[in-house]
Design a protein around this motif. Structure first.
Motif, PDB file in Angstrom:
ATOM      1  N   PHE A   5       0.849  -1.197   0.000  1.00 31.30           N
ATOM      2  CA  PHE A   5       0.000   0.000   0.000  1.00 31.30           C
ATOM      3  C   PHE A   5       0.879   1.239   0.000  1.00 31.30           C
ATOM      4  CE2 PHE A   5      -2.366   3.441   2.007  1.00 31.30           C
ATOM      5  CZ  PHE A   5      -3.590   3.381   1.341  1.00 31.30           C
ATOM      6  N   LEU A  16      -6.427   2.088   3.652  1.00 26.32           N
ATOM      7  CA  LEU A  16      -5.543   1.116   4.301  1.00 26.32           C
ATOM      8  C   LEU A  16      -6.312   0.291   5.323  1.00 26.32           C
ATOM      9  CD1 LEU A  16      -2.756  -0.074   4.902  1.00 26.32           C
ATOM     10  CD2 LEU A  16      -2.351   1.859   6.457  1.00 26.32           C
ATOM     11  N   LEU A  19      -8.512  -2.375   3.717  1.00 28.13           N
ATOM     12  CA  LEU A  19      -7.757  -3.543   3.243  1.00 28.13           C
ATOM     13  C   LEU A  19      -7.442  -4.498   4.386  1.00 28.13           C
ATOM     14  CD1 LEU A  19      -5.253  -1.796   0.787  1.00 28.13           C
ATOM     15  CD2 LEU A  19      -7.180  -3.260   0.153  1.00 28.13           C
ATOM     16  N   VAL A  20      -7.080  -3.941   5.530  1.00 30.71           N
ATOM     17  CA  VAL A  20      -6.777  -4.769   6.700  1.00 30.71           C
ATOM     18  C   VAL A  20      -8.038  -5.479   7.186  1.00 30.71           C
ATOM     19  CG1 VAL A  20      -6.011  -4.718   9.101  1.00 30.71           C
ATOM     20  CG2 VAL A  20      -4.805  -3.354   7.383  1.00 30.71           C
ATOM     21  N   HIS A  24      -6.693  -8.749   3.782  1.00 27.78           N
ATOM     22  CA  HIS A  24      -5.593  -8.780   2.832  1.00 27.78           C
ATOM     23  C   HIS A  24      -4.261  -8.731   3.572  1.00 27.78           C
ATOM     24  CE1 HIS A  24      -8.062  -8.491  -0.752  1.00 27.78           C
ATOM     25  NE2 HIS A  24      -8.771  -7.551  -0.167  1.00 27.78           N
ATOM     26  N   ILE A  26      -0.923  -7.199   4.043  1.00 26.76           N
ATOM     27  CA  ILE A  26      -0.217  -5.962   3.704  1.00 26.76           C
ATOM     28  C   ILE A  26       1.280  -6.205   3.896  1.00 26.76           C
ATOM     29  CG2 ILE A  26      -0.038  -3.489   4.090  1.00 26.76           C
ATOM     30  CD1 ILE A  26      -2.796  -4.464   3.127  1.00 26.76           C
ATOM     31  N   VAL A  29       3.786  -0.900   3.919  1.00 33.04           N
ATOM     32  CA  VAL A  29       3.135   0.382   3.660  1.00 33.04           C
ATOM     33  C   VAL A  29       4.231   1.388   3.324  1.00 33.04           C
ATOM     34  CG1 VAL A  29       1.800   2.282   4.656  1.00 33.04           C
ATOM     35  CG2 VAL A  29       1.190  -0.093   5.177  1.00 33.04           C
ATOM     36  N   LEU A  57       1.858  -2.645  11.099  1.00 30.88           N
ATOM     37  CA  LEU A  57       2.342  -2.929   9.750  1.00 30.88           C
ATOM     38  C   LEU A  57       3.751  -2.388   9.530  1.00 30.88           C
ATOM     39  CD1 LEU A  57      -0.904  -1.948   7.806  1.00 30.88           C
ATOM     40  CD2 LEU A  57      -0.180  -4.254   8.500  1.00 30.88           C
TER      41      LEU A  57
END
Length: 225
Positions: A5, A16, A19-20, A24, A26, A29, A57
């Protein structure tokens, strides 16, 4: 899906987080380096960095994205998809071609209208009655990639840039998830952008000046924007 991302301002944070929430993976970032801010010019982290750290992340902050070192690091991650939301730097061809599913960008306008860095501000300033969000597969141009999905958002007569910004962030986060699901199913066909394009450059100090020879409506829209 394994995703890298890329994003920087507050606008990108809901994307963001969505997506979490969707589960997904990650892989990393990537956001802009900390910059001096405020009267004290203290180093300040981007909104995306702050959010990513709270989510546990991995955060990268390369000073330059177009380097052999950055490309090598991304290659090691082996992302299936790179998602870009208001990152703030143009990606080189080598990165665009890296992920198996390409690089997906979410832009806060109904492309090809208002390509560029400040699409929300200019839509309001120009008195548009609607705007929206668009997901595209990125190419080397400025917001010129093929369109995947779009959603329209009506701009109320009294709405400010701030209100439209927040609404589009939430709308866009939902559209991003919908786009990725469709890509995963293989039932989404990208289409080339058509029609007249417009450009939305960064605002400068002179854009704040009021010219009292202009109409009341034009001044109203300028102040809202």
């Amino acid at each position: 899906m394994r995703i890298v991302f890329m994003g920087t301002p507050e606008f990108a944070v809901p994307f963001l987080k969505s997506l979490v929430r969707e589960g997904h993976e990650i892989a990393a970032v990537i956001t802009q380096p900390d910059r001096p801010a405020g009267r004290g010019k203290q180093q300040k982290a981007s909104a995306v960095k702050v959010a990513a750290q709270k989510l546990g992340l991995t955060v990268w902050q390369p000073e330059k994205i177009n380097t052999a070192e950055t490309l090598k690091s991304l290659t090691v991650l082996q992302p299936e998809l790179i998602v870009v939301v208001a990152y703030g730097k143009k990606l080189p061809a080598a990165i665009l071609q890296l992920p198996a599913r390409g690089c997906l960008n979410v832009h806060a306008s109904l492309l090809p209208a208002y390509r560029g860095a400040a699409p929300i501000h200019w839509a309001v300033i120009k008195g548009e009655t609607q705007t929206g969000v668009t997901t595209i597969m990125m190419d080397e141009g400025l917001d010129t990639g093929d369109i995947l999905l779009q959603k329209v958002y009506p701009i109320a007569a009294e709405a400010t840039t701030g209100k439209v910004h927040d609404a589009l962030a939430e709308l866009g986060a939902d559209l991003l998830i919908e786009t990725i699901k469709s890509l995963s199913r293989g039932d989404l066909q990208a289409v080339a952008q058509t029609g007249d394009s417009t450009y939305a450059p960064l605002l400068k100090r002179e854009h704040e000046w009021l010219d009292w020879s202009r109409s009341a409506l034009e001044l109203h829209n300028q102040i809202r924007g």
